[in-house]
Design a protein around this motif. Structure first.
Motif, mmCIF file in Angstrom:
data_model
loop_
_atom_site.group_PDB
_atom_site.id
_atom_site.type_symbol
_atom_site.label_atom_id
_atom_site.label_comp_id
_atom_site.label_asym_id
_atom_site.label_seq_id
_atom_site.Cartn_x
_atom_site.Cartn_y
_atom_site.Cartn_z
ATOM 1 N N SER A 32 0.940 -1.296 -0.086
ATOM 2 C CA SER A 32 -0.072 0.062 -0.121
ATOM 3 C C SER A 32 0.805 1.443 -0.101
ATOM 4 N N SER B 273 -0.237 -13.019 6.870
ATOM 5 C CA SER B 273 -0.657 -11.900 7.271
ATOM 6 C C SER B 273 -0.226 -11.780 8.806
ATOM 7 N N ARG C 289 -1.158 -10.066 -1.659
ATOM 8 C CA ARG C 289 -1.188 -9.102 -1.277
ATOM 9 C C ARG C 289 -1.635 -7.891 -2.246
ATOM 10 N N SER D 105 -5.268 -5.399 -3.936
ATOM 11 C CA SER D 105 -5.259 -4.379 -2.910
ATOM 12 C C SER D 105 -6.250 -3.337 -3.071
ATOM 13 N N THR E 104 -7.433 -5.137 -0.634
ATOM 14 C CA THR E 104 -8.136 -6.401 -0.211
ATOM 15 C C THR E 104 -7.070 -7.626 -0.248
ATOM 16 N N GLU E 105 -6.689 -8.351 0.579
ATOM 17 C CA GLU E 105 -5.718 -9.310 0.551
ATOM 18 C C GLU E 105 -6.301 -10.789 0.532
ATOM 19 N N LEU E 106 -5.981 -11.462 -0.601
ATOM 20 C CA LEU E 106 -6.309 -12.606 -0.803
ATOM 21 C C LEU E 106 -5.744 -13.718 0.272
#
Lengths: 381, 348
Positions: free
Chosen positions: B39, B200, B313, B317, B319-321
């Protein structure tokens, strides 16, 4: 005392060994020994326990009773590495890794000599190359084991055992999957290892004729004991082989090492006047057509007799190196009388078998269908 | 003739050297790419400064790199390697090319045990401590693996063993589902999160603990590469060479369990890496020698997981898978492709 000394001198020997699976003895009281340079062969019907014996000696099965000695030392007291330096094993486990070259596969035989990570030294490489050349597989060194033929694979297996530099080599049916040429080649390799390097060879073979030719001693495995154990001439004399495999006496000709099918059943319908091998194709043809026949008049040492005695309902023979007697001629004439077809195989006549010319005339005069060639015989059958 | 052979060997050695060199280069590249992407995009120049200790400790970039991205990279590298290596071990053990550490119900066992533990201790902790998760999934993996091994002695046919592993997996899932009925929502969320797999939750602590388990396991595996090579040529043959088969089996099982359990514990059951990566390595190396395959699988697994984590990631992005989404999507086609090419070669 003498026995003790003998055990010490043996490359490998067993003493009152009992083998089997799950604590259940399959074969007991096994006492074998292979001296330096000797070839010992196990023969016997399928499922008789040859492999079980070999697997026990190769330490893949625990003995149920008794002891295996390697160079006179109890195998139990030896480390795996010590045993592996003395004894190489080629059993029927057939695992072919996908991406392993023949060279890599054979070099596994150097296992007992390499260090922690199994890296090959120059000397190891020399041995691997020598082994590959010995079995005529050097050209396929860089091919993958998964890509070679069964015959080539069998040779690679032998090479792997050879580069282990063993004093003893144990093989379970090494000739299966091989054609005649490669069978011969393989047995010659084993034979030269035994005679030149003094390796003791212990193996099982399906081909009893090959066993007879290559072995110094033969072990017959049947039932829960060793049925017979001795030199090939002892084993192949008499009915030992027929008893071992449960086949008709006479089906197996131990002198020539060939197996014949059973004689056709029924009344005699044909008489073959042969000799000197000329009758053999006719005997075989008649057997295939299930046509009972008699053969004569032959000398007992004639090559025809070896086949005729298995396939013919009756063989009229002279005494060794003697012309036929009147009695023998009359018996042959009676057999011609009851036959529909008479085969004149075309054996040249000489002093001893002049009687066959008389028989030929007799058959013609009696109006029998006379046949002189195989195609002729096929027409009348 | 013999000169040709030497030549062939040295050419082969050079190729293998190149393969390992490219793995290391890829590893560094993947690490750098992971460090700069996210990010907040951080230029390579700043990364170098921060890593060499010249950065401003108060800056955002500094803490993003040092506290978030770097431990995550280390964790994904260590666990990716562990997963791939345990896949290689289990494939060697079963002589089955499609076996993976989780195909045999190891992850289901871990999940079941984790569910039991989570529910049992939910009154004691607000949040499951890392050590408890590690312990629970580790014990679970070992238990299910031991059950599979128990059957190994009974069935001679390895493919039926695989079926047994799948059935154990179903039984464990059934028990887990049963337990979920009696669990609190917060516990279920924890469990669901775990089973999707993710890096994560990475921290320096988890990276350290996993490295502490995985690295010794790696060297132990390497030390037994010779025995493994003999084992791959047949159990009977290995025995005749003096390999202690029973001991080796126990060791292989233990190491597989330790490696895959630490993955399950710190990142959840990541799918396909354990199956696909050893295959990729075999194809690249054109060899099955364990002495080469062990380090290659580890390195390749590290690179694979780092790149998959990057994709997880970055693709959607912010949203993280979950990591398994990516590894499955990439890994499954690779396995299919490898199976097809394999068939062609064997079909001659």
């Amino acid at each position: 005392m003498a026995d003790k000394l003998k055990t010490d001198a043996s490359r490998i020997s067993t003493e009152s060994l009992a083998v089997g699976y799950g604590g259940e003895p399959l074969i007991r009281d096994i006492a074998l020994s292979a001296e330096k340079g000797e070839i010992i062969t196990l023969i016997g019907p399928n499922g008789s326990g040859k492999t079980t014996i070999l697997r026990t000696i190769a330490r893949q099965l625990a003995p149920l009773f008794g002891t295996v000695f390697i160079e006179g030392r109890n195998m139990k007291a030896l480390s795996g590495r010590e045993i592996a330096r003395e004894m190489a094993v080629v059993l029927t486990e057939r695992i072919r890794p996908d991406l392993m070259t023949c060279y890599e596969f054979v070099s596994a035989g150097r296992y007992p000599y390499t260090g922690r990570f199994g890296l090959l030294t120059d000397r190891d490489r020399e041995e691997v190359e020598r082994a590959l050349k010995l079995v005529n597989a050097y050209e396929i060194s860089d091919r993958y084991v998964s890509e070679i033929s069964d015959g080539q694979y069998q040779r690679i297996l032998i090479a792997r055992a050879v580069c282990q530099e063993p004093d003893i080599i144990v093989l379970d049916e090494p000739t299966s999957f091989l054609d005649i040429k490669h069978k011969k080649e393989l047995l010659e390799i084993l034979s030269s290892m035994a005679k030149q390097k003094g390796v003791a060879v212990l193996m099982s073979l399906h081909e009893i004729d090959l066993a007879e030719r290559i072995s110094d001693r033969i072990v017959c495995v049947k039932g829960d004991r060793i049925a017979a154990y001795g030199a090939p001439d002892e084993i192949f004399a008499g009915s030992t082989i027929s008893d071992l495999y449960g086949i008709d006496p006479g089906s197996y000709d131990s002198l020539l090492g060939k197996l014949e099918l059973s004689a056709p059943k029924g009344n005699i319908r044909c008489f073959v006047i042969g000799g000197n091998g000329t009758g053999i194709p006719f005997y075989r043809e008649l057997q295939k057509k299930n046509y009972a026949f008699a053969a004569g008049i032959l000398m007992p040492n004639d090559i025809d007799v070896s086949v005729a005695s298995s396939l013919a309902a009756r063989v009229v023979c002279t005494e060794p190196f003697m012309p036929a007697t009147d009695g023998q001629r009359e018996e042959a004439e009676r057999l011609i009388d009851i036959s529909e077809v008479v085969v004149i195989a075309g054996c040249p006549k000489g002093e001893y078998n002049a009687v066959n010319s008389v028989l030929e005339q007799y058959a013609i005069s009696k109006g029998k269908t006379v046949v002189r060639s195989l195609s002729g015989l096929r027409e009348v059958l | 003739m013999s000169g040709d052979k030497r030549h062939g060997n040295s050419r082969n050695a050079m190729r293998i050297g190149m393969v390992f060199l490219s793995f290391v280069i890829l590893l560094i590249a993947a690490a750098v790419w992971n460090l700069r992407s996210g990010s907040v995009s951080i230029p390579v120049r700043d990364i170098v400064r921060i890593l060499s200790g010249n950065g401003d400790p108060e800056s955002t970039a500094y803490s993003v790199i040092r506290k978030i991205r770097l431990p995550r990279i280390v964790l994904s590298a260590v666990l990716g390697g562990a997963l791939s290596l345990s896949g290689f071990l289990i494939q060697t053990f079963f002589r089955n090319p499609i076996a993976g550490p989780f195909v045999l119900g190891i992850s289901s066992g871990a999940k079941m045990f984790l569910a039991v533990t989570t529910i049992a201790v939910s009154g004691l902790f607000v949040d499951m401590p890392v050590s408890a998760t590690v312990a629970a999934s580790f014990v679970g993996s070992i238990l299910s693996l031991l059950i599979v091994i128990l059957f190994t002695g009974r069935v001679r046919n390895m493919s039926s063993l695989l079926v047994i592993g799948m059935m154990i997996s179903y039984i464990c899932s059934a028990v887990t589902d049963l337990l979920i009925n009696f669990a609190n929502d917060s516990d279920i969320i924890n469990l669901t999160h775990w089973s999707m797999g993710s890096f994560s939750a990475a921290s320096w602590q988890s990276a350290r603990i996993s490295a502490f388990i995985v690295i010794p396991a790696f060297f132990t595996v390497l030390a037994f590469s010779k025995q493994m090579e003999a084992y791959s040529l047949g159990e009977g043959y290995a025995m005749s060479l003096g390999v202690d088969i029973k001991g080796l089996r126990v060791l292989l099982v233990l190491l597989t369990g330790v490696l895959s359990a630490s993955v399950a514990a710190f990142a959840g059951p990541i799918s396909f890496v354990g199956i696909a990566v050893p295959h990729i390595c075999r194809m690249i190396l054109k060899s099955e020698k364990p002495i080469l395959m062990i380090p290659a699988s580890f390195l390749c697994g590290s690179v694979f997981c780092m790149l998959c984590d990057l994709a997880a990631r970055m693709l959607f992005s912010p949203t993280e898978l979950s990591i398994s989404t990516v590894t499955s999507a990439v890994g499954a086609p690779i396995v299919i492709w490898l199976m097809l090419t394999r068939r062609n070669r064997n079909g001659r």
